[in-house]
Design a protein around this motif. Structure first.
Motif, mmCIF file in Angstrom:
data_model
loop_
_atom_site.group_PDB
_atom_site.id
_atom_site.type_symbol
_atom_site.label_atom_id
_atom_site.label_comp_id
_atom_site.label_asym_id
_atom_site.label_seq_id
_atom_site.Cartn_x
_atom_site.Cartn_y
_atom_site.Cartn_z
ATOM 1 N N VAL A 124 -17.327 -12.575 -22.715
ATOM 2 C CA VAL A 124 -17.019 -14.007 -22.851
ATOM 3 C C VAL A 124 -15.676 -14.315 -22.205
ATOM 4 O O VAL A 124 -15.531 -15.296 -21.456
ATOM 5 C CB VAL A 124 -17.024 -14.421 -24.335
ATOM 6 C CG1 VAL A 124 -16.411 -15.810 -24.515
ATOM 7 C CG2 VAL A 124 -18.441 -14.401 -24.891
ATOM 8 N N ALA A 125 -14.669 -13.467 -22.475
ATOM 9 C CA ALA A 125 -13.347 -13.683 -21.882
ATOM 10 C C ALA A 125 -13.399 -13.599 -20.357
ATOM 11 O O ALA A 125 -12.789 -14.423 -19.651
ATOM 12 C CB ALA A 125 -12.357 -12.665 -22.434
ATOM 13 N N LEU A 126 -14.131 -12.628 -19.827
ATOM 14 C CA LEU A 126 -14.244 -12.479 -18.377
ATOM 15 C C LEU A 126 -14.979 -13.656 -17.749
ATOM 16 O O LEU A 126 -14.631 -14.106 -16.649
ATOM 17 C CB LEU A 126 -14.949 -11.169 -18.041
ATOM 18 C CG LEU A 126 -14.174 -9.880 -18.355
ATOM 19 C CD1 LEU A 126 -15.033 -8.653 -18.093
ATOM 20 C CD2 LEU A 126 -12.886 -9.818 -17.524
ATOM 21 N N CYS A 127 -15.992 -14.166 -18.437
ATOM 22 C CA CYS A 127 -16.752 -15.314 -17.919
ATOM 23 C C CYS A 127 -15.880 -16.561 -17.873
ATOM 24 O O CYS A 127 -15.929 -17.332 -16.898
ATOM 25 C CB CYS A 127 -17.989 -15.559 -18.772
ATOM 26 S SG CYS A 127 -19.300 -14.334 -18.539
ATOM 27 N N LEU A 128 -15.087 -16.788 -18.919
ATOM 28 C CA LEU A 128 -14.183 -17.938 -18.919
ATOM 29 C C LEU A 128 -13.138 -17.800 -17.811
ATOM 30 O O LEU A 128 -12.771 -18.788 -17.152
ATOM 31 C CB LEU A 128 -13.502 -18.072 -20.280
ATOM 32 C CG LEU A 128 -14.415 -18.434 -21.457
ATOM 33 C CD1 LEU A 128 -13.620 -18.460 -22.761
ATOM 34 C CD2 LEU A 128 -15.110 -19.776 -21.225
ATOM 35 N N LEU A 129 -12.672 -16.554 -17.598
ATOM 36 C CA LEU A 129 -11.717 -16.312 -16.515
ATOM 37 C C LEU A 129 -12.365 -16.576 -15.158
ATOM 38 O O LEU A 129 -11.732 -17.167 -14.263
ATOM 39 C CB LEU A 129 -11.215 -14.874 -16.590
ATOM 40 C CG LEU A 129 -10.224 -14.443 -15.501
ATOM 41 C CD1 LEU A 129 -8.961 -15.306 -15.559
ATOM 42 C CD2 LEU A 129 -9.875 -12.964 -15.657
ATOM 43 N N ALA A 130 -13.626 -16.169 -15.003
ATOM 44 C CA ALA A 130 -14.333 -16.421 -13.745
ATOM 45 C C ALA A 130 -14.487 -17.919 -13.500
ATOM 46 O O ALA A 130 -14.323 -18.395 -12.364
ATOM 47 C CB ALA A 130 -15.713 -15.749 -13.778
ATOM 48 N N GLY A 131 -14.782 -18.672 -14.564
ATOM 49 C CA GLY A 131 -14.874 -20.121 -14.416
ATOM 50 C C GLY A 131 -13.543 -20.733 -14.019
ATOM 51 O O GLY A 131 -13.478 -21.650 -13.182
ATOM 52 N N ALA A 132 -12.446 -20.225 -14.605
ATOM 53 C CA ALA A 132 -11.118 -20.728 -14.268
ATOM 54 C C ALA A 132 -10.779 -20.447 -12.804
ATOM 55 O O ALA A 132 -10.220 -21.312 -12.105
ATOM 56 C CB ALA A 132 -10.077 -20.088 -15.189
ATOM 57 N N VAL A 133 -11.122 -19.246 -12.332
ATOM 58 C CA VAL A 133 -10.849 -18.893 -10.930
ATOM 59 C C VAL A 133 -11.655 -19.790 -9.992
ATOM 60 O O VAL A 133 -11.123 -20.298 -8.985
ATOM 61 C CB VAL A 133 -11.169 -17.411 -10.680
ATOM 62 C CG1 VAL A 133 -11.107 -17.084 -9.183
ATOM 63 C CG2 VAL A 133 -10.209 -16.516 -11.456
ATOM 64 N N ALA A 134 -12.930 -19.992 -10.315
ATOM 65 C CA ALA A 134 -13.779 -20.849 -9.479
ATOM 66 C C ALA A 134 -13.226 -22.275 -9.430
ATOM 67 O O ALA A 134 -13.148 -22.892 -8.356
ATOM 68 C CB ALA A 134 -15.215 -20.851 -10.011
#
Length: 414
Positions: A124-134
């Motif tokens: 979940v943390a990595l997915c939120l980080l991926a969304g932030a990067v995108a």
């Protein structure tokens, strides 16, 4: 020769007339308040009428506890996206990539948890980080390179959709771990003595009602301190009663089924947090400023590029959260997930009072617009209306909302 003029005292009102005059004045004040807040109250009234109509047409099926719970679960992703989209539109931009980004995040979560056995909290943390990067990448191109948001996010829509299909290799991937599934399908646990209702949901509902009433009273006092127009006392009390009754009804319906869904608590925290940011912080005021009048905002010292960058970064995080919610609810990631989600989020924002020219809109309005679409979808499904006619009706609803915005602006200007 001088002429003396004496003022005649007004004749006393005939018996029975003073009450009518007072009633007329109260009605006039109510109408004036409605006109000043037409965006907010107009859509609330429309939502109430839609709920009543579908409740009648479905013989009460719309308002059953089970259906209300499903309504929350089915539309949570739209409401999450609508919050972020409202901020983007207020700033005078648009984001067409959020649907594809939700699909990409769902696929990323599936690859992490299903294929690589990554613990779901870490995923979940990595997915939120991926969304932030995108979101940050898109925000950089828009804010600092000056490329129009329509073009950048259209490219993002195509890119994220393609990357999703690459990750999933064209196949559906699942199921997710149980902990992740609860984000989209879970409910609050049972606590307290055995009753006919879910005790924790009742408690949270009462706390919510008290908080809303206190917030309304504080806002009214603040407006009075700045000598702003406020609703008459009788009308204000009627508004509080209506809000409390609506919240209590929803609370009782949820508490009589399985209780409040976990995603509803997440959504509630987002509404409170983003509502506070937009009303009470410098960052929120800067968003309104750059959307309302960008040259004036720059002259006032607003760092428009920085604000725009963070708006799209925030949109990426919310799109990731929505992607996790919908993937958890479906318990699988699909290459076709997220289709038209961006259109539903944009429609929710405009139905909820956003302006095409920017600078206008509220977080609560985005939620109201999303609920209107959700009730329309749910009600038409209960009535077995075909998907073709559903698209027509939703399109007309969006056209009517934007047309009303244009008409209201012209009337206010005249």
């Amino acid at each position: 020769m001088s002429t003396e003029v004496t003022a005649k005292s007004p004749a006393p009102a005939p018996p029975g007339k003073s009450g009518g005059a007072a009633g007329g004045n109260l009605l006039q004040l109510m109408l004036d308040g409605m006109r000043r807040n037409m965006r907010q109250y107009g859509m609330l009234i429309a939502l109430g009428l839609i709920v009543v109509l579908f409740a009648v047409w479905t013989d009460g099926g719309l308002l059953t506890p089970h259906n209300i719970s499903n309504l929350v679960l089915q539309n949570s992703y739209v409401l999450i996206l609508a919050i972020g989209m409202m901020l983007v539109i207020i700033a005078g931009h648009i984001d067409l990539s959020v649907g594809s980004l939700t699909a990409f995040v769902g696929a990323f979560a599936a690859v992490l948890t299903v294929q690589n056995d990554v613990p779901w909290p870490v995923a979940v943390a990595l997915c939120l980080l991926a969304g932030a990067v995108a979101g940050a990448v898109q925000g950089f191109f828009i804010a600092y390179l000056g490329i129009p948001s329509f073009i950048v996010t259209l490219a993002g829509m195509l890119t994220f959709r393609g990357v999703t299909e690459i990750l999933l290799e064209g196949q559906t991937l699942g199921p997710f771990p149980l902990g992740l599934q609860k984000i989209g399908n879970g409910f609050l646990p049972e606590t307290g003595p055995e009753t006919n209702y879910h005790n924790l949901t009742l408690l949270l509902g009462l706390v919510l009602i008290a908080s809303v009433v206190l917030q309304e009273v504080r806002d009214r006092k603040r407006q009075q301190e700045f000598s702003l127009d406020v609703l008459p006392t009788n009308v204000f009390l009627l508004k509080l009663v209506a809000l409390s009754a609506a919240l209590l009804t929803v609370t009782l319906l949820l508490a009589s089924w399985k209780g409040a869904p976990i995603i509803l608590l997440i959504l509630g925290a987002l509404v409170v947090g983003y509502g506070y940011v937009m009303r009470n912080t410098v960052f929120g005021r800067h968003i309104y400023a750059i959307g309302g009048n960008l040259p004036a905002a720059k002259l006032s010292g607003v760092k428009d590029k920085k604000v725009t960058f963070y708006i799209f970064l925030n949109m990426g995080v919310l799109a990731a959260l929505a992607g996790l919610a919908i993937a958890a609810r479906l318990n699988a990631a699909s290459p076709k997930a997220g289709l038209n989600y961006e259109l539903e989020a944009i429609a929710s924002a405009f139905i909820g009072g956003a302006s095409m020219s920017g600078g206008v809109g509220t977080v609560l309005g985005a939620i109201i617009g999303g609920v209107v679409l959700g009730v329309l979808n749910n009600g038409m499904n209960l009535l077995s209306v075909g998907t073709d006619w559903q698209q027509v009706i939703k399109g007309l609803a969006l056209l009517a909302a934007v047309g009303f915005d244009v008409w209201n602006k012209r009337k206010s200007g005249s």
